[in-house]
Design a protein around this motif. Structure first.
Motif, short mmCIF file in Angstrom:
data_model
loop_
_atom_site.label_atom_id
_atom_site.label_comp_id
_atom_site.label_asym_id
_atom_site.label_seq_id
_atom_site.Cartn_x
_atom_site.Cartn_y
_atom_site.Cartn_z
N UNK A 1 45.58 42.12 -28.18
CA UNK A 1 45.33 42.99 -27.04
C UNK A 1 43.83 43.13 -26.87
N UNK A 2 43.26 42.36 -25.96
CA UNK A 2 41.81 42.34 -25.80
C UNK A 2 41.32 43.62 -25.14
N UNK A 3 40.21 44.19 -25.63
CA UNK A 3 39.68 45.45 -25.07
C UNK A 3 38.76 45.24 -23.88
N UNK A 4 38.82 44.06 -23.27
CA UNK A 4 37.97 43.76 -22.10
C UNK A 4 38.87 43.34 -20.94
N UNK A 5 38.31 43.40 -19.73
CA UNK A 5 39.07 42.99 -18.55
C UNK A 5 38.81 41.52 -18.26
N UNK A 6 39.82 40.70 -18.48
CA UNK A 6 39.71 39.26 -18.21
C UNK A 6 40.19 39.03 -16.77
N UNK A 7 39.24 39.07 -15.84
CA UNK A 7 39.58 38.97 -14.42
C UNK A 7 39.63 37.50 -14.01
N UNK A 8 40.59 36.81 -14.59
CA UNK A 8 40.76 35.37 -14.38
C UNK A 8 42.21 35.03 -14.59
N UNK A 9 42.63 33.90 -14.01
CA UNK A 9 43.99 33.44 -14.19
C UNK A 9 44.97 34.08 -13.22
N UNK A 10 46.25 33.94 -13.53
CA UNK A 10 47.30 34.40 -12.62
C UNK A 10 47.44 35.91 -12.61
N UNK A 11 47.79 36.41 -11.43
CA UNK A 11 48.01 37.84 -11.25
C UNK A 11 49.51 38.17 -11.25
N UNK A 12 49.83 39.44 -11.07
CA UNK A 12 51.23 39.87 -11.01
C UNK A 12 51.92 39.12 -9.86
N UNK A 13 53.06 38.48 -10.13
CA UNK A 13 53.75 37.74 -9.05
C UNK A 13 54.16 38.65 -7.90
N UNK A 14 54.23 38.07 -6.71
CA UNK A 14 54.70 38.82 -5.54
C UNK A 14 56.07 39.42 -5.81
N UNK A 15 56.91 38.68 -6.55
CA UNK A 15 58.28 39.13 -6.79
C UNK A 15 58.33 40.44 -7.57
N UNK A 16 57.40 40.64 -8.49
CA UNK A 16 57.37 41.88 -9.27
C UNK A 16 56.75 43.02 -8.47
N UNK A 17 55.79 42.72 -7.63
CA UNK A 17 55.18 43.77 -6.80
C UNK A 17 56.21 44.33 -5.83
N UNK A 18 57.09 43.46 -5.33
CA UNK A 18 58.12 43.92 -4.41
C UNK A 18 59.11 44.83 -5.11
#
Length: 272
Positions: A255-272
């Motif tokens: 569990x990294x204590x920094x914000x890795x603002x890279x790579x894939x985000x939450x899928x649209x399917x989960x946000x819905x």
């Protein structure tokens, strides 16, 4: 954290786009993870499941299905009818049985035998529009050092299915520096000889990226132990899209204590 566009960064972005399209294409393949319509746990007593022919059970001899008269499955290119035994399936192994357009995955996860039908017409697959992601940025390509353990360490982690556990042999850890901090991640063996895979979360988890886990694949270390972590290629596991996956969770120390603002985000399917 944006980076000015140069021919080098443009090429970097194009390579990333090609990689990401390929990753999404595999996810949404005809019988890929988005085609799964159910996750069925087998027991000693035969049971029938929606979208799957026959009655299924498991025991000392492995998984067995008893098909109705006139019904057949194709297993390993051979048509089977009546009662068929798949045998004992190894952990994280699986066998496919074809029934018309449906592929029935018979697998073992966390010590339990399961059946997962995959239907190309499943709405989750049909409606898939791709995975949102951060714009690729060379800033998130980090050089680290692989530190092997004297012996592989059996590591038990949780799963996206409550109560399920996975056990992996961790061959070592990767140490690296990010945002001025010395960090490390426990690594598991990758899908190709010598390669590694890292499951992790960070300060973006549950905010812009999927809360439970992210996966980063790492090429085999160089002769001096050097590895490259390209966090632009941090991906969602299937559980980010469907409840019918049994994905492992990261080890607690990942569990990294920094914000890795890279790579894939939450899928649209989960946000819905």
């Amino acid at each position: 954290m944006s980076t000015p566009t140069t021919p080098a960064t443009a090429g970097f972005a194009e390579e990333w786009e090609e990689w990401h399209r390929g990753k999404d294409a595999r996810l949404a393949a005809e019988h890929g993870f988005l085609a799964i319509t159910g996750l069925h746990w087998l027991a000693a007593e035969p049971r029938s499941f929606p979208g799957v022919p026959g009655a299924w059970s498991t025991g000392p001899d492995g998984v067995t299905v008893t098909l109705d008269e006139g019904t057949e499955l194709v297993v390993g290119g051979t048509a089977v009818r009546g009662r068929h035994t798949f045998g004992v399936i190894p952990e994280r192994g699986g066998v496919d049985a074809v029934w018309g357009d449906i592929v029935i995955e018979v697998a073992k996860r966390g010590g339990h035998d399961v059946v997962r039908p995959r239907d190309p017409g499943h709405p989750l697959r049909v409606a898939f529009e791709g995975t949102p992601a951060y714009a690729p940025d060379p800033r998130w390509v980090v050089t680290g050092r692989y530190l092997p353990f004297p012996e592989p360490r059996p590591t038990t982690v949780g799963a996206s299915v409550e109560g399920l556990k996975h056990v992996y042999d961790a061959p070592g850890r990767i140490a690296f520096r990010l945002d001025g901090r010395e960090l490390s991640l426990t690594a598991f063996n990758g899908h190709t000889p010598g390669s590694l895979t890292v499951l992790f979360t960070d300060a973006t988890s549950g905010v812009t990226t999927y809360a439970a886990n992210r996966d980063l694949r790492v090429d085999a270390p160089g002769p001096d132990g050097t590895v490259v972590l390209d966090f632009n290629r941090a991906t969602n596991l299937p559980c980010a899209y469907t409840d019918f996956a049994t994905c492992p969770l990261p080890p607690a120390e990942n569990r990294l204590p920094v914000a890795v603002e890279a790579g894939e985000k939450i899928p649209h399917e989960r946000r819905a």
